[in-house]
Write a protein that holds these residues in place. Structure first.
Motif, PDB file in Angstrom:
ATOM      1  N   GLU A 105     -23.868 -31.864  64.264  1.00 51.77           N
ATOM      2  CA  GLU A 105     -24.302 -33.141  64.848  1.00 51.77           C
ATOM      3  C   GLU A 105     -23.142 -34.074  65.184  1.00 51.77           C
ATOM      4  O   GLU A 105     -23.336 -35.129  65.769  1.00 51.77           O
ATOM      5  CB  GLU A 105     -25.258 -33.855  63.882  1.00 51.77           C
ATOM      6  N   GLY A 199     -21.093 -41.798  68.937  1.00 58.01           N
ATOM      7  CA  GLY A 199     -21.721 -40.572  68.430  1.00 58.01           C
ATOM      8  C   GLY A 199     -21.222 -40.177  67.052  1.00 58.01           C
ATOM      9  O   GLY A 199     -21.697 -39.201  66.472  1.00 58.01           O
ATOM     10  N   LEU A 201     -20.452 -40.190  62.969  1.00 55.58           N
ATOM     11  CA  LEU A 201     -21.428 -40.180  61.874  1.00 55.58           C
ATOM     12  C   LEU A 201     -20.826 -40.757  60.595  1.00 55.58           C
ATOM     13  O   LEU A 201     -19.676 -40.471  60.249  1.00 55.58           O
ATOM     14  CB  LEU A 201     -21.857 -38.724  61.633  1.00 55.58           C
ATOM     15  N   TRP A 304     -27.297 -40.972  56.291  1.00 53.89           N
ATOM     16  CA  TRP A 304     -26.559 -40.537  57.475  1.00 53.89           C
ATOM     17  C   TRP A 304     -26.809 -41.600  58.526  1.00 53.89           C
ATOM     18  O   TRP A 304     -27.962 -41.874  58.867  1.00 53.89           O
ATOM     19  CB  TRP A 304     -27.060 -39.177  57.969  1.00 53.89           C
ATOM     20  N   TRP A 306     -25.765 -43.175  62.420  1.00 53.39           N
ATOM     21  CA  TRP A 306     -25.134 -42.936  63.713  1.00 53.39           C
ATOM     22  C   TRP A 306     -24.803 -44.253  64.418  1.00 53.39           C
ATOM     23  O   TRP A 306     -25.574 -45.198  64.317  1.00 53.39           O
ATOM     24  CB  TRP A 306     -26.049 -42.110  64.620  1.00 53.39           C
TER      25      TRP A 306
END
Ligand SMILES: [Zn+2]
Length: 307
Positions: A105, A199, A201, A304, A306
């Motif tokens: 990801e 993008g 993380l 998590w 973003w």
């Protein structure tokens, strides 16, 4: 006000700014005579000392309305002891396992930064995962001294200061068991967001004070500790990420894998039982029962987020 409290500085809720501190969950428990060198180190034996903790009626955060001054905190963390090398290794393995499932990801594996890296145990895993640039930041001099020779050059010693770091740069940011320790948790999240590239993380493992086990243990829970200036719940953490400008957040329970002797060290057992039991398990850690690892969710959550 106690002698210890008179050196503290007052603050409103450090996430939403609500100043209503009437919902006290834990009174102050500080014995200055017992404030040892390990009081501000991670993975120590619980001391059952804490600042006064209240629940914010605005955002559900459990926080201390009076905290030590920034320079005092900095001094405390710089000078703290470190005796958790084995435990740090086990925690890092648990973190790495969770992260591996998320690698696809990430925008790329150009750069990873860990805030509160301790002895850098996770940095070894980040390198093995193929990150080209790996960096850790850690205020405790003793923890960094404990770093492996090949890891030591990757660690900056000092408090986290985003002004010296490149903006919109990092593919991955990690801040595990860190947000409880800073006086301005919202600023930590906002800085993390600014350092991540589009993008990018953020991985964050932290305590959940509303976890059933923590509620059962109450003031005996290891998370109700003098070094924790605030402890989040899932709802208050999700709110903080949103306030810091993150686009999306996932929060789930997190299970740590630790050797049996470490679980016993953390357990709220009477000293007379705990000391010999822990000692015996620790001695058998290499080849016996004490070295058996158990995976359990005991009040940690993983987030998590973003950009
Ligand atoms: Zn609040």
């Amino acid at each position: 006000m106690t002698a210890a409290a008179s050196r503290l500085t007052a603050r409103a809720c450090p996430v939403c700014g609500n100043a209503d501190e009437s919902h006290e969950l834990y009174p102050e428990r500080i014995d200055p005579a017992r404030l040892g060198a390990l009081s501000y180190s991670s993975r120590k034996e619980p001391e059952y000392m804490s600042l006064r903790m209240v629940v914010c009626p605005g955002c559900e955060l459990l926080y201390a309305p009076c905290v030590p001054r920034p320079e005092e905190l900095e001094r405390a963390y710089a000078g703290t002891g470190f005796d958790g090398a084995a435990e740090a290794r086990h925690a890092a393995a648990s973190y790495a396992e969770a992260l591996r499932a998320r690698l696809a990801e990430l925008p790329d594996r150009q750069s990873a930064l860990e805030i509160g890296t301790g002895n850098g145990a996770l940095l070894v895993h980040l390198r093995a995962m193929g990150f080209a640039e790996v960096m850790g930041i850690e205020p405790s001099i003793a923890a960094v001294r404990d770093a492996a020779p090949e890891t030591r050059p990757l660690i900056r010693v000092g408090s986290f200061d985003p002004s010296g770091l490149p903006a919109s740069h990092f593919s991955l940011l990690v801040a595990n068991q860190t947000i409880e320790h800073v006086a301005e948790p919202l600023a930590l999240l906002a800085s993390a967001r600014a350092l991540l590239k589009p993008g990018g993380l953020l991985m964050m493992v932290s305590h959940d004070y509303r976890h059933p086990l923590m509620r059962l243990l109450g003031a005996r829970a290891p998370i109700i500790d003098i070094e924790h200036l605030q402890v989040f719940s899932r709802a208050s953490l999700a709110f903080a990420f949103e306030r810091a400008g993150f686009a999306a957040v996932q929060i789930a329970a997190f299970a740590n894998r630790y050797p049996l002797h470490y679980w016993v060290r953390l357990a709220p057992l009477p000293r007379l039982v705990k000391r010999p039991l822990h000692g015996w398990l620790r001695r058998s850690a290499e080849d016996g029962l004490g070295g058996m690892t158990l995976r359990a969710s005991v009040g940690n959550m993983i987030a998590w987020a973003w950009t």
